[in-house]
Design a protein around this motif. Structure first.
Motif, PDB file in Angstrom:
ATOM      1  N   ILE A 145       4.239   3.903  -1.334  1.00 36.84           N
ATOM      2  CA  ILE A 145       5.348   2.940  -1.348  1.00 36.84           C
ATOM      3  C   ILE A 145       6.431   3.485  -2.270  1.00 36.84           C
ATOM      4  N   TYR A 195       1.711   1.880  -6.259  1.00 40.02           N
ATOM      5  CA  TYR A 195       2.726   2.185  -5.239  1.00 40.02           C
ATOM      6  C   TYR A 195       2.824   3.688  -5.006  1.00 40.02           C
ATOM      7  N   GLY A 211       1.403  -7.141  -0.275  1.00 42.23           N
ATOM      8  CA  GLY A 211      -0.052  -7.275  -0.325  1.00 42.23           C
ATOM      9  C   GLY A 211      -0.669  -6.481  -1.462  1.00 42.23           C
ATOM     10  N   ILE A 212      -0.171  -5.268  -1.685  1.00 35.33           N
ATOM     11  CA  ILE A 212      -0.679  -4.437  -2.775  1.00 35.33           C
ATOM     12  C   ILE A 212      -0.406  -5.098  -4.125  1.00 35.33           C
ATOM     13  N   SER A 232      10.135   1.392   3.480  1.00 36.74           N
ATOM     14  CA  SER A 232       8.739   1.078   3.155  1.00 36.74           C
ATOM     15  C   SER A 232       8.267  -0.136   3.947  1.00 36.74           C
ATOM     16  N   ASP A 233       6.959  -0.247   4.104  1.00 32.17           N
ATOM     17  CA  ASP A 233       6.343  -1.403   4.759  1.00 32.17           C
ATOM     18  C   ASP A 233       6.337  -2.552   3.756  1.00 32.17           C
ATOM     19  N   GLU A 267       5.505  -5.781   3.982  1.00 32.66           N
ATOM     20  CA  GLU A 267       4.290  -6.599   3.924  1.00 32.66           C
ATOM     21  C   GLU A 267       3.183  -5.874   3.169  1.00 32.66           C
ATOM     22  N   LYS A 268       3.084  -4.582   3.370  1.00 32.45           N
ATOM     23  CA  LYS A 268       2.075  -3.802   2.651  1.00 32.45           C
ATOM     24  C   LYS A 268       2.371  -3.793   1.154  1.00 32.45           C
ATOM     25  N   ALA A 269       3.643  -3.638   0.800  1.00 33.50           N
ATOM     26  CA  ALA A 269       4.040  -3.621  -0.615  1.00 33.50           C
ATOM     27  C   ALA A 269       3.701  -4.950  -1.286  1.00 33.50           C
ATOM     28  N   GLU A 274      -0.208   4.696  -2.906  1.00 35.12           N
ATOM     29  CA  GLU A 274      -0.194   4.179  -1.534  1.00 35.12           C
ATOM     30  C   GLU A 274       1.044   4.598  -0.749  1.00 35.12           C
TER      31      GLU A 274
END
Length: 286
Positions: free
Chosen positions: A256, A251, A193-194, A186-187, A189-191, A254
């Motif tokens: 994740i 998650y 940020g969410i 998984s990304d 940084e995206k996780a 999106e």
């Protein structure tokens, strides 16, 4: 005729009927007066700044002292030598202490300390001696906790005063921590940020101190994150439940991945000679 009856002596005693009647009246009136005095005492100090826990403890202590006085007055009305009872009680107390059974006095002293210093208070949720519940009362000898599923726990005061106390509701705010794991693919940084966005949009989460997401562990099958947010103490349960359910929904939406615990097993092929192959196969069959 009635006078003669009142002056009759009760068999096997030296007590007359009139004296017994008078003693019973003293006992009944004494208990009624004691209840009135305790009630008046509570009403008088409820208007002060004395905490409810201390008021309850003092009222309970006063009622016990008044009951003892009433019983002594009852015995005195029956023409008993009250002084000898007091001396006898003192001797019993000395004997109890001498036999090492001073727990009663230890609990009494601990109860006074709890009521005066107030490490716990009425209605607060605490963990004491491994037990968690809401403080219902602090009595002369014991403290009562009420669990969320309505079980009543009674703990001797010496174990309350002599152990660490975790007070969960004394402070106006508390920090909530929610753990969640995301897959290595998984990304990250995206996780993060969410998760931060989820906490910043929640109306019950305070923005000062700011919510935070930290990486706590590189586990076997996931990168473990911890969501940290501050809220009012009374909103802790609501906010924690909202974060757990909310992070799962967002998650999933999106993409994740929250991985299940898993273990990868790899089998490496080993080349063997033709002459040994048959022996290996036979060994496997056996």
């Amino acid at each position: 005729m009635s006078y003669e009856i009142m002056e009759q002596v009760i068999p096997h005693t030296e007590i007359t009927v009139s004296r017994l009647t008078f003693a019973i009246i003293v006992l009944v009136l004494g208990f009624v007066l004691s209840k009135y005095i305790v009630h008046a005492f509570r009403r008088a100090i409820e208007n002060t700044k004395i905490p409810d826990l201390t008021i309850q403890f003092l009222a309970h202590l006063l009622s016990i002292l008044l009951y003892v006085i009433v019983i002594l007055a009852f015995l005195k009305s029956l023409n008993f030598a009250v002084d000898s009872y007091i001396i006898g009680a003192s001797a019993v107390i000395g004997l109890v202490l001498g036999m090492g059974m001073q727990d009663t006095f230890t609990n009494l002293t601990a109860g006074i300390c709890i009521a005066s210093i107030r490490p716990i208070d009425m209605g607060e949720t605490v963990t004491v001696n491994g037990q968690t519940g809401k403080v219902k009362s602090v009595r002369i000898m014991s403290t009562e906790l009420l669990t969320p599923d309505n079980q009543l726990i009674t703990i001797p005061n010496k174990l309350v005063w002599g152990n660490s106390i975790v007070n969960m509701t004394r402070m106006p705010t508390r920090r909530i921590s929610v753990d969640v794991g995301v897959s290595y693919s998984s990304d990250l940084e995206k996780a993060i940020g969410i998760a931060l966005g989820l906490m910043k949009m929640h109306p019950l989460i305070q923005q000062e101190p700011e919510p935070a997401v930290v990486t706590t562990e590189l586990a076997n099958s996931s990168v473990n994150l911890q969501l940290r947010a501050w809220t009012k103490t009374g909103d802790v349960g609501t906010v924690k439940n909202d974060l757990i359910t909310g992070i799962l929904k967002v998650y999933t939406r999106e993409g994740i991945e929250i991985p299940f615990p898993q273990l990868d097993i790899r089998i490496k092929e080993i080349e063997v000679k033709a002459s040994e192959k048959q022996t290996v196969e036979q060994s496997i069959i056996v």
